[in-house]
Each structure stands twice: as C-alpha cells, then as structure tokens.
Design an enzyme around this catalytic site. Structure first.
Site, PDB file in Angstrom:
ATOM      1  N   SER A 124       0.956  -1.182  -0.217  1.00 58.24           N
ATOM      2  CA  SER A 124       0.096   0.227   0.106  1.00 58.24           C
ATOM      3  C   SER A 124       1.022   1.084  -0.176  1.00 58.24           C
ATOM      4  O   SER A 124       1.765   1.100   0.520  1.00 58.24           O
ATOM      5  CB  SER A 124      -0.693  -0.202   0.673  1.00 58.24           C
ATOM      6  OG  SER A 124      -1.675   1.338   1.428  1.00 58.24           O
ATOM      7  N   TYR A 148      -1.714  -0.669  10.736  1.00 54.50           N
ATOM      8  CA  TYR A 148      -2.052  -1.679   9.958  1.00 54.50           C
ATOM      9  C   TYR A 148      -0.767  -0.646   8.830  1.00 54.50           C
ATOM     10  O   TYR A 148       0.193  -2.113   8.182  1.00 54.50           O
ATOM     11  CB  TYR A 148      -3.752  -0.801   8.946  1.00 54.50           C
ATOM     12  CG  TYR A 148      -3.534  -0.743   7.428  1.00 54.50           C
ATOM     13  CD1 TYR A 148      -3.331  -2.500   7.305  1.00 54.50           C
ATOM     14  CD2 TYR A 148      -3.706  -0.322   7.007  1.00 54.50           C
ATOM     15  CE1 TYR A 148      -3.859  -2.411   6.305  1.00 54.50           C
ATOM     16  CE2 TYR A 148      -3.274  -0.126   5.405  1.00 54.50           C
ATOM     17  CZ  TYR A 148      -3.055  -1.198   5.206  1.00 54.50           C
ATOM     18  OH  TYR A 148      -4.094  -1.710   3.368  1.00 54.50           O
ATOM     19  N   LYS A 152       2.219  -4.081   6.924  1.00 52.67           N
ATOM     20  CA  LYS A 152       2.708  -4.186   5.701  1.00 52.67           C
ATOM     21  C   LYS A 152       3.810  -3.625   5.612  1.00 52.67           C
ATOM     22  O   LYS A 152       5.007  -4.313   5.026  1.00 52.67           O
ATOM     23  CB  LYS A 152       1.779  -2.530   4.851  1.00 52.67           C
ATOM     24  CG  LYS A 152       0.484  -2.566   4.698  1.00 52.67           C
ATOM     25  CD  LYS A 152       0.259  -4.160   4.047  1.00 52.67           C
ATOM     26  CE  LYS A 152      -1.554  -4.757   3.833  1.00 52.67           C
ATOM     27  NZ  LYS A 152      -1.956  -5.920   3.043  1.00 52.67           N
TER      28      LYS A 152
END
Ligand code: NAD
Ligand code: UFG
Length: 334
Positions: A124, A148, A152
């Site tokens: 992302s 989050y 990643k």
C-alpha cells in the site's frame, strides 16, 4: 500459470481473478470469508463462464495452505488476504499483526515447503507515511503512522529478507494507491460491511440515498481546493497490474517494490462532482474537521511500473464513478 489468490473472494482479489482467468491462467481462491462471501463464486462464474475452486481457510493455517499448493499444483501466489481498516488497526493492533504479519509468515513457510517461490504481495502507498515530496516514487523513505501501515512495512521487510537469502524467490510488492470502481458488468465491486470508512463507497451510498450526507474531512489543506488529494486507481487497472506483475516475475528474481497508481491526484470535491455527473444524483455534503492521520496529498510516480511491468493505468475518474454507481445499484440495501 496456476495461481493461488489468498483473499481471493475479496474486493481486489475477485477482480484480479476475472482478469487472470480471462488471460488463461488457472485460478484457485483461498479465503476465510472474514470480509467477503462465497456468493461471489457464482458471480465470477457468470462473468467468466469458468468455475473457481475456493479453499475456505485462514492463511495462518500453514498445513491447509501447503495442501492447497500441492493439490492444485500451484506455481504462483498473489497474497491479498489481510485486514485493511486503518482506524480499526489502532484499536485492534494485535489482530492486525496476527492476520497480516503472522499470516504472511505462514504463507512463506507453506510456499517454501512446497518450493513455490513466486509471490505478488498487496502492499500500500501507506508505507510512505507522511509524504516528503510528491509524486511518490519507490525510493521515497518508508514509515508508518498506524498498525495497519506498520504491518505492511514489516511484511515488505520480511519479503525483501527472504529474497536476499535465496535467489529462487521472485517477489513483487505492489504498492496500491487508492483502488476504487467495479467490474464493467456491475456484478462485483466494493461492498463494505457497516459504514464505509473510505471516500468512494461513502459517496456511492449517499448518492443512493442510503446515507444522508458525506462529511468532507477538512477543506483547509494546502491543495488547490483545500480538500484532500489522492491517486484513485480503477480496480480493473489494478487487476491488470497484477497480471503484468506475473509476467514480469517470469524473468526477474529478487524483491521488487512497485507503485500501482495513475500519477494523477484528484480532490474530494472533484470526486463528488464526478460522481454527481456519473450518477445523475445529488451528493449532499458538509465540511467537517480534518480526520486524524490524513495527509493533504498522496499520488504516485508510476514510472517504475511502466518500465518494469509495461503497465499503465488507463481508466479515468469518470469511469471509476460510473462503474461504482452501476455496482451500487445492484447491491442489496443492508
Ligand atoms: P477485502 O477485505 O475485500 O479482501 C481481503 C480478503 O482477505 C477478504 O476476502 C477476507 O475475507 C480475506 N482475509 C482476511 N484475513 C484473512 C485470513 N487471515 N485468512 C484468509 N483470508 C483472509 O480487501 P481488498 O480491498 O480486496 O484488499 C486486498 C489487499 O489489498 C489487502 O491486503 C489490503 O491491505 C490491500 N490494500 C487494499 C487497499 C484498498 O484501499 N482496498 C489499498 C492498499 C492495499
Ligand atoms: N474522506 C472524506 N470523507 C469520508 C471519507 C474520506 O472527506 O467520509 C477523504 C479523506 O479525508 C481523504 C480522501 O477522502 O482526503 C480519501 O480517503 P480514503 O479513506 O478513501 O482513503 P485514504 O487515502 O485515507 O486511505 C486509503 C486506504 C488505506 C491505504 C491508502 C493508500 O484506506 O488503507 O488509501 O493506499 F493505505
């Protein structure tokens, strides 16, 4: 190729399944259905005329994954499975590390055991943290502002280490910008549970009359109209980017971080305007305070994807809105 899509019944996975299958790849889906439904299998069959096997399970179940890789003769994995809500990750960080980081460790163990070493990972643009310059290229420093994003980043580091340790690994970390839109059939799209936290599904529900108004989080950013600017990318362009990544990995080993974006920024107000045009509906809104953690602007330098993958996003914001609206009209009101 025989490709396993973890998280394959989800939003991006299901669109990618369509594209890969239409290119002649054999596609197997693996999902625990925590954020999707197996009803999508029938829809995928309707769109493609093909049957997609689903292995229902968690990516943390290494044995089940191993069996799936072996029994379907898989040679490549695309790893979509994971949790993705930034706000929720702040409240439930352990769930995010367990699903995303532990899930990826389990996948890598299963792949290593089966000697399957070609992997595309759903990363992302969030790994760039607060932009230090724009557009964001892959050399921009990484950083994360929430669990989050950190999950990643941890995964990207693990993948890079795995590739450095063993030249047989072929890994692409595709850094998605803001995926929106739906398949042209209007049969699959993004259908979040509860109130959407992302802009596009929220606008769609307001236009459909399911929600009374959009809250615009800030109009005092240093952007042309004061609202946040993002690089929205049509989910079908994104899906085609995955097909291009598979082709690239056929002739490239190592770990590669690659942006998937359009290179163009679009503001919240511009998106509202485009959606009104596409839907011929009103989108009432009010300006609210800034959302904590948001950046003013975020858009990609997509040059590396053009060079390595021979891929460019081609669909417009108007097409993103039109396909979202078409899908919205088929979604049951829940
Ligand atoms: P999604 O929630 O629609 O799809 C994810 C799928 O993974 C779901 O079907 C869910 O049931 C499944 N899943 C979750 N945890 C699992 C587990 N432990 N085991 C097995 N299956 C599991 O989300 P999406 O928008 O399709 O996103 C796919 C990937 O792309 C995610 O990794 C996400 O972080 C990443 N991504 C998404 C966006 C976005 O805005 N949609 C942006 C950047 C990156
Ligand atoms: N926005 C509103 N009102 C809303 C929702 C969003 O004004 O109800 C604004 C936001 O403030 C932002 C823009 O619309 O300016 C886009 O917000 P989204 O929540 O749709 O997307 P983000 O860029 O915040 O984040 C998304 C994903 C992240 C991912 C990131 C980069 O949610 O997981 O894109 O890929 F990391």
């Amino acid at each position: 190729m025989k490709v396993l899509l973890t998280g394959g019944t989800g939003y991006i996975g299901s669109h990618t399944a369509v594209v890969l299958s239409q290119l002649g790849h054999e596609v197997v889906l693996y999902d625990n259905l925590s954020n999707s439904r197996d009803a999508v299998l029938k829809t995928l069959a309707k769109i493609t005329g093909r049957h997609f096997p689903l292995v229902r399970g968690d990516v943390r179940d290494t044995e089940l994954l191993r069996n799936a890789l072996a029994s379907y003769g898989i040679d490549t994995v695309i790893h979509f499975a994971g949790l993705k809500a930034v706000g929720e990750s702040v409240v439930k960080p352990i769930d995010y590390y367990a699903n995303n980081v532990q899930g990826t460790i389990s996948l890598l163990q299963a792949m290593q055991a089966q000697q399957v070493k070609t992997l595309v990972f759903s990363s992302s643009a969030t790994v760039y943290g607060q932009p230090q310059y724009l557009p964001l290229d892959e050399n921009h420093p990484t950083g994360a502002t929430n669990p989050y994003g950190r999950s990643k980043l941890h995964i990207e580091e693990m993948l890079s280490d795995a590739a450095s340790s063993d030249a047989d690994w072929r890994i692409a970390s595709l850094r998605y910008f803001n995926p929106v839109g739906a398949h042209e059939s209007g049969l699959i799209g993004e259908n979040p549970n509860g109130a959407p936290s992302n802009l596009m599904p929220y606008i769609a529900q307001v236009a459909a009359g399911q929600r009374s108004e959009l809250r615009i989080f800030g109009n005092d950013y240093p952007t042309p109209d004061g609202t946040g600017v993002r690089d929205y990318i049509h989910v079908m362009d994104l899906a085609e980017g995955h097909a291009a990544a598979l082709k690239f990995l056929n002739q490239a080993s190592g770990w590669h971080a690659i942006n998937l974006g359009t290179g163009k920024g679009c503001s919240v107000l511009e998106m509202v305007c485009a959606f009104k045009k596409a839907s011929n509906r009103q989108v009432p809104y009010r300006v609210d305070t800034r959302r904590i953690g948001d950046v003013a602007a975020c858009y990609a330098n997509p040059t590396k994807a053009a060079e390595l993958l021979n891929w460019k996003a081609k669909r417009t914001v108007d097409e993103m809105c039109a396909s979202t609206w078409q899908f919205q009209q088929t979604v049951e009101i829940e």
